[in-house]
Design a protein around this motif. Structure first.
Motif, PDB file in Angstrom:
ATOM      1  N   GLY A 226     -40.744 -17.155  62.218  1.00 45.18           N
ATOM      2  CA  GLY A 226     -39.267 -16.645  62.401  1.00 45.18           C
ATOM      3  C   GLY A 226     -38.167 -17.476  63.178  1.00 45.18           C
ATOM      4  N   GLY A 227     -38.798 -18.688  63.770  1.00 46.45           N
ATOM      5  CA  GLY A 227     -38.236 -19.807  64.536  1.00 46.45           C
ATOM      6  C   GLY A 227     -37.481 -20.778  63.578  1.00 46.45           C
ATOM      7  N   ALA A 228     -37.918 -21.956  63.739  1.00 48.17           N
ATOM      8  CA  ALA A 228     -37.028 -23.196  62.999  1.00 48.17           C
ATOM      9  C   ALA A 228     -37.341 -23.134  61.750  1.00 48.17           C
ATOM     10  CB  ALA A 228     -37.277 -24.505  63.693  1.00 48.17           C
ATOM     11  N   ASP A 229     -38.694 -22.533  61.434  1.00 47.07           N
ATOM     12  CA  ASP A 229     -39.012 -22.574  60.132  1.00 47.07           C
ATOM     13  C   ASP A 229     -38.395 -21.148  59.479  1.00 47.07           C
ATOM     14  OD1 ASP A 229     -40.518 -20.543  61.520  1.00 47.07           O
ATOM     15  OD2 ASP A 229     -42.319 -20.820  60.437  1.00 47.07           O
ATOM     16  N   SER A 230     -37.403 -20.389  59.842  1.00 43.62           N
ATOM     17  CA  SER A 230     -37.089 -19.319  59.390  1.00 43.62           C
ATOM     18  C   SER A 230     -38.081 -18.032  58.981  1.00 43.62           C
ATOM     19  CB  SER A 230     -36.138 -19.791  58.060  1.00 43.62           C
ATOM     20  OG  SER A 230     -35.373 -18.511  57.549  1.00 43.62           O
ATOM     21  N   SER A 231     -37.700 -17.331  57.974  1.00 40.47           N
ATOM     22  CA  SER A 231     -38.618 -16.231  57.549  1.00 40.47           C
ATOM     23  C   SER A 231     -38.165 -15.897  56.329  1.00 40.47           C
ATOM     24  CB  SER A 231     -38.563 -15.192  58.695  1.00 40.47           C
ATOM     25  OG  SER A 231     -37.466 -14.664  58.647  1.00 40.47           O
ATOM     26  N   ASP A 232     -38.882 -14.772  55.647  1.00 36.76           N
ATOM     27  CA  ASP A 232     -38.613 -14.166  54.489  1.00 36.76           C
ATOM     28  C   ASP A 232     -38.511 -14.970  53.370  1.00 36.76           C
ATOM     29  OD1 ASP A 232     -37.987 -12.420  52.495  1.00 36.76           O
ATOM     30  OD2 ASP A 232     -35.778 -11.831  53.167  1.00 36.76           O
ATOM     31  N   PRO A 233     -39.586 -15.874  52.980  1.00 34.80           N
ATOM     32  CA  PRO A 233     -39.636 -16.720  51.843  1.00 34.80           C
ATOM     33  C   PRO A 233     -39.620 -15.852  50.518  1.00 34.80           C
ATOM     34  CG  PRO A 233     -41.565 -16.420  52.476  1.00 34.80           C
ATOM     35  CD  PRO A 233     -41.063 -15.837  53.723  1.00 34.80           C
ATOM     36  N   ASP A 234     -38.727 -16.508  49.520  1.00 36.75           N
ATOM     37  CA  ASP A 234     -38.452 -15.824  48.389  1.00 36.75           C
ATOM     38  C   ASP A 234     -38.715 -16.619  47.031  1.00 36.75           C
ATOM     39  OD1 ASP A 234     -36.146 -17.294  48.218  1.00 36.75           O
ATOM     40  OD2 ASP A 234     -34.806 -15.622  48.775  1.00 36.75           O
ATOM     41  N   SER A 235     -39.039 -17.636  47.107  1.00 33.98           N
ATOM     42  CA  SER A 235     -39.247 -18.615  45.946  1.00 33.98           C
ATOM     43  C   SER A 235     -40.305 -19.617  46.161  1.00 33.98           C
ATOM     44  CB  SER A 235     -37.981 -18.929  45.458  1.00 33.98           C
ATOM     45  OG  SER A 235     -37.503 -19.982  46.339  1.00 33.98           O
TER      46      SER A 235
END
Length: 823
Positions: A226-235
């Motif tokens: 949830g940091g620089a790598d973001s979150s909630d991958p969807d593909s």
């Protein structure tokens, strides 16, 4: 293949742009439960090719409202799933042949699994999918705990669970699945994983990338923080270099594109700016670059198509227009066609009443074309991308529309892969004009069989040509041309700036000079105006043309102004009317009076006649004296031998001045414009000594006529005239009777004082346009004076004198000539 209109879409009430995310699928499930909204007419929407609807969902046992695309099995048939309806109201799994034969394979259930991603064809000939929800360990009541599973399905529809997500630390709600080059399955989950990320979630965690062996053994390759790598991958896809590439979907502005090595080394390649949400998995073209879409963002916020290199160099190739001919909001993955071009679906705004969806193509260099358009009341809203068969035909699903519960359908589009894309150019000259002027549109196209004009012009056009147009509107006008052929359609736009014509206005007065109280007619007209406003001496909104009668209420220059405005600005016009004051003439006039005997009466009669005939004036005066003197002398016993006659004449000064009158009439805004305060005056007299030096004198006095000019700012001058008449002192003619004396001061010098009574008749007049105001009166006043006489001979005397007549209302500095006949 038709270049006409193709209507096979409609709008959906609350459904969002479809992506393979579990939480969005659940939202759609809620949205569909609220019902589907009304229809959209497709009038004027042209498509490049006619899609064929192979099957229309009924919204009953066969399910409806598919969210993900199709996959072609080794048997040549297509397999897919729906999100709604069916025996368990959780959607269905189906098979459909290239010719449209539909087979229901299974009814999904939340007690096992539901919300399937697009099936993939495994190396073993079976189909695999990620189920974002369902299962015995999960609940569908709020709060929802998403678990999900990886499912396997044989071509005959037999479904089994390869892996059940039951431990949130190993991921929850899988939303994508691929088979890697090593034969293992790889995918992502939208939640679960590291519980330190989103610890309050149900379940906690921000998603993972996993590896799953065909035997069902799962390994977490990467857990998002949830940091620089973001979150909630969807593909997720696997590139030609063996690394994995995907997108994350944490809400704005956290969307990213990332890469991940099989060993778990994570790299963020690109972070989207605010307003951009990735719309599906990436695809890798033959040039080695990756291509994808965003559901939103771009010049019209309707989505974009982009390219990114494996190293992270990002290029935006196209921004959807968000129009009926280029609806936007792309959904699902792009397809790399056998011709090297990219193909995809754009659903339009599924939650809007004017949904129009499309199938489009774009070359790696960015040459974009719309292949087909869909509109209600037919099945519409293409989602999930398209697949290509061995013959170059495209197949896909439609999310909504259709006569049965608006449950969507399955379509095919033939003859477009490999066909040359149309191109079109359109230009305008000049690009900036003023309203009423003309411009020339010039266009040309390639690989097109028909062109249709839109925007500021309309109608069918040749594939090349020119046309002179005269815009009727103003502002920024867009002329568009859509040309279609076997390879789709292409649009071109020419922007023209049309400045609104400036208004013109004319205003005139029928009479430019009038007297106060009179009227004038204002007449006006305008062009290029929408409204007019009056100001200065008039007011209101009198319309853009007309006439109006105005009666000014003030003297001087009265200005009427009219301001007319329109899209091109505002213009003023003025008309000036000179209003003059009403000018009156005042005069004092009087006649004689008395009863001194027959001779006097004769004289008075001649005075009346003299008022009619000026030439009788002096004769009347002489007759008065001659006739009155003998009678008077005979009655009184006077010695006529000592009688004398004289004339006192000079300039008389009238006592009342302009300041006196102005003070009286200032409250009425009136004023004196002219006044004759000095006029000829005189007394013709005769005297008879009766005791020593004392004589009885009788005379005729002329006090002059004093004219007064008056300016009054009103048509009704009666009140002003009355005030002036009250203020004016008597003036005119009369009879004077009194005593006089002759005192010799030497042989050549004598002093002659006199005191008498003046009887007069005075008449005042105010002359106004169309009216006459008069006032007359009789009165008695003193006549006093003195003269210093010089003897000219034994009978004639001459000298200066001072006369105070009518109570000194008239003061006379005179020269006196006296005749004493008896000396």
């Amino acid at each position: 293949m038709s270049a006409g209109m193709d209507c096979v879409t409609e709008s959906l009430g609350t459904a969002a742009v479809p992506v393979e995310r579990a939480w969005r699928a659940w939202l759609r499930r809620i949205g569909f439960g609220l019902g589907l909204l009304g229809a959209l007419s497709c009038t004027g929407v042209a498509s490049a090719s006619d899609p064929t609807v192979l099957y229309t969902f009924t919204g009953v046992s066969d399910g409806g409202n598919p969210l993900v695309g199709l996959v072609q099995g080794p048997d040549g048939n297509f397999y897919g799933s729906t999100s709604q309806y069916g025996a368990n109201s959780a959607g269905t799994v189906f098979r459909i042949t290239p010719t449209g034969t539909f087979t229901l394979l299974d009814a999904l259930s939340t007690s096992t699994f539901d919300t399937l991603s697009t099936f993939i064809l495994g190396s073993d000939g079976n189909l695999y999918s990620a189920a974002a929800g369902g299962g015995p360990e999960c609940s569908i009541s709020a709060p929802v705990t998403l678990c999900g599973a990886i499912v396997k399905m044989t071509l005959d529809g037999t479904m089994s669970v390869l892996y059940q997500f039951a431990d949130a630390t190993l991921g929850s709600a899988p939303n994508s699945l691929i088979q890697g080059s090593d034969g293992n399955f790889y995918g992502t989950t939208s939640s679960g994983g590291d519980a330190a990320c989103n610890p309050g979630g149900d379940p906690p965690g921000c998603g993972i990338v996993f590896k799953l062996t065909p035997a069902g053994v799962l390994t977490v390759l990467y857990s998002f923080t949830g940091g620089a790598d973001s979150s909630d991958p969807d593909s997720l896809i696997q590139g030609s270099d063996g690394n994995f590439y995907g997108t994350t979907g944490q809400y704005d502005p956290g969307e990213t594109i990332f890469s991940l090595t099989p060993a778990g080394v994570f790299t963020t390649l690109y972070s989207f700016t605010s307003g951009y949400i990735p719309g599906g998995p990436l695809v890798q073209a033959s040039d080695g670059n990756f291509y994808g879409t965003t559901e939103t963002g771009g010049s019209s916020s309707s989505g974009t198509i982009f390219r990114i290199t494996p190293e992270g160099t990002f290029t935006s190739l196209y921004s959807f227009g968000g129009t009926d001919t280029d609806p936007g909001y792309p959904s699902g993955p792009l397809l790399v066609g056998s011709d090297g071009n990219l193909y995809g679906t754009a659903s339009g705004e599924l939650d809007s009443d004017d949904t129009v969806g499309s199938v489009f193509s774009i070359s790696p260099s960015g040459s974009y074309s719309v292949l087909a358009l869909f509109a209600d009341p037919n099945p519409s809203g293409p989602v999930g991308g398209v697949v290509e068969d061995s013959s170059g035909n495209l197949y896909g699903v439609l999310n909504t529309g259709g006569p049965d519960s608006e449950a969507g359908g399955v379509f095919t589009l033939s003859g477009v892969v490999g066909a040359a894309m149309p191109t079109v150019t359109l230009s305008a000259a000049p690009t900036s004009i003023t309203q009423g002027q003309s411009l020339t549109l010039t266009w040309s196209s390639t690989n097109a069989s028909a062109c249709t004009a839109g925007g500021a012009w309309s109608g069918s056009q040749a594939t090349s040509g020119s046309q002179v147009v005269t815009p009727t509107g103003s502002g920024s006008l867009a002329y568009t041309l859509s040309c279609s052929g076997a390879g789709g359609s292409a649009n071109a736009t020419a922007e023209v700036s049309v400045a609104a014509a400036a208004p013109t206005v004319t205003l005139s007065a029928s009479s430019s000079t009038i007297a106060l109280g009179q009227s004038t007619t204002l007449t006006w007209s305008s062009t290029n105006a929408t409204a007019c406003s009056a100001s200065n001496a008039w007011s209101g909104s009198p319309g853009i043309s007309g006439s109006q009668v105005e009666t000014p209420t003030a003297i001087g220059a009265v200005v009427y102004t009219l301001s007319c405005s329109g899209p091109g600005g505002a213009t003023d016009a003025s008309a000036t009317v000179e209003v003059t004051a009403i000018t009156t003439t005042l005069s004092g006039k009087a006649g004689g009076a008395g009863g001194m005997g027959p001779g006097t009466l004769l004289g008075l009669g001649l005075l009346v006649l003299a008022r009619l005939r000026r030439r009788f004036r002096y004769a009347a005066t002489c007759a008065l004296l001659l006739g009155s003197a003998p009678v008077f002398a005979q009655q009184a016993g006077f010695d006529l031998s000592r009688a004398y006659v004289g004339l006192r004449a000079g300039v008389g000064t009238y006592e009342v001045d302009p300041g006196d009158l102005n003070a009286v009439i200032s409250a009425d805004d009136a004023s004196v414009t002219s006044m004759q305060q000095r006029q000829f005056a005189g007394v013709l007299y005769g005297g008879l000594p009766f005791y020593r030096w004392l004589s009885l004198e009788l005379g005729f006095a002329d006090l002059g006529i004093y004219h007064v000019g008056l300016s009054a700012p009103t048509a009704d001058v009666a009140p002003v005239a009355a005030e002036v008449l009250d203020r004016l002192e008597p003036a005119g003619r009369g009879i004077t009777l009194g005593l006089g004396g002759h005192f010799d001061l030497g042989s050549v010098l004598a002093l002659e004082p006199h005191l008498g009574i003046l009887g007069y008749q005075s008449r005042q007049e105010v002359l106004a346009p169309g009216a006459r105001y008069t006032r007359g009166n009789y009165g008695v006043a003193l006549d006093a004076g003195a003269t210093l006489l010089f003897r000219l001979s034994h009978r004639f005397y001459l000298g200066p004198g001072y006369e105070c007549l009518n109570g000194c209302d008239v003061r006379l500095i005179s020269a006196e000539l006296e005749f004493r006949p008896g000396h």
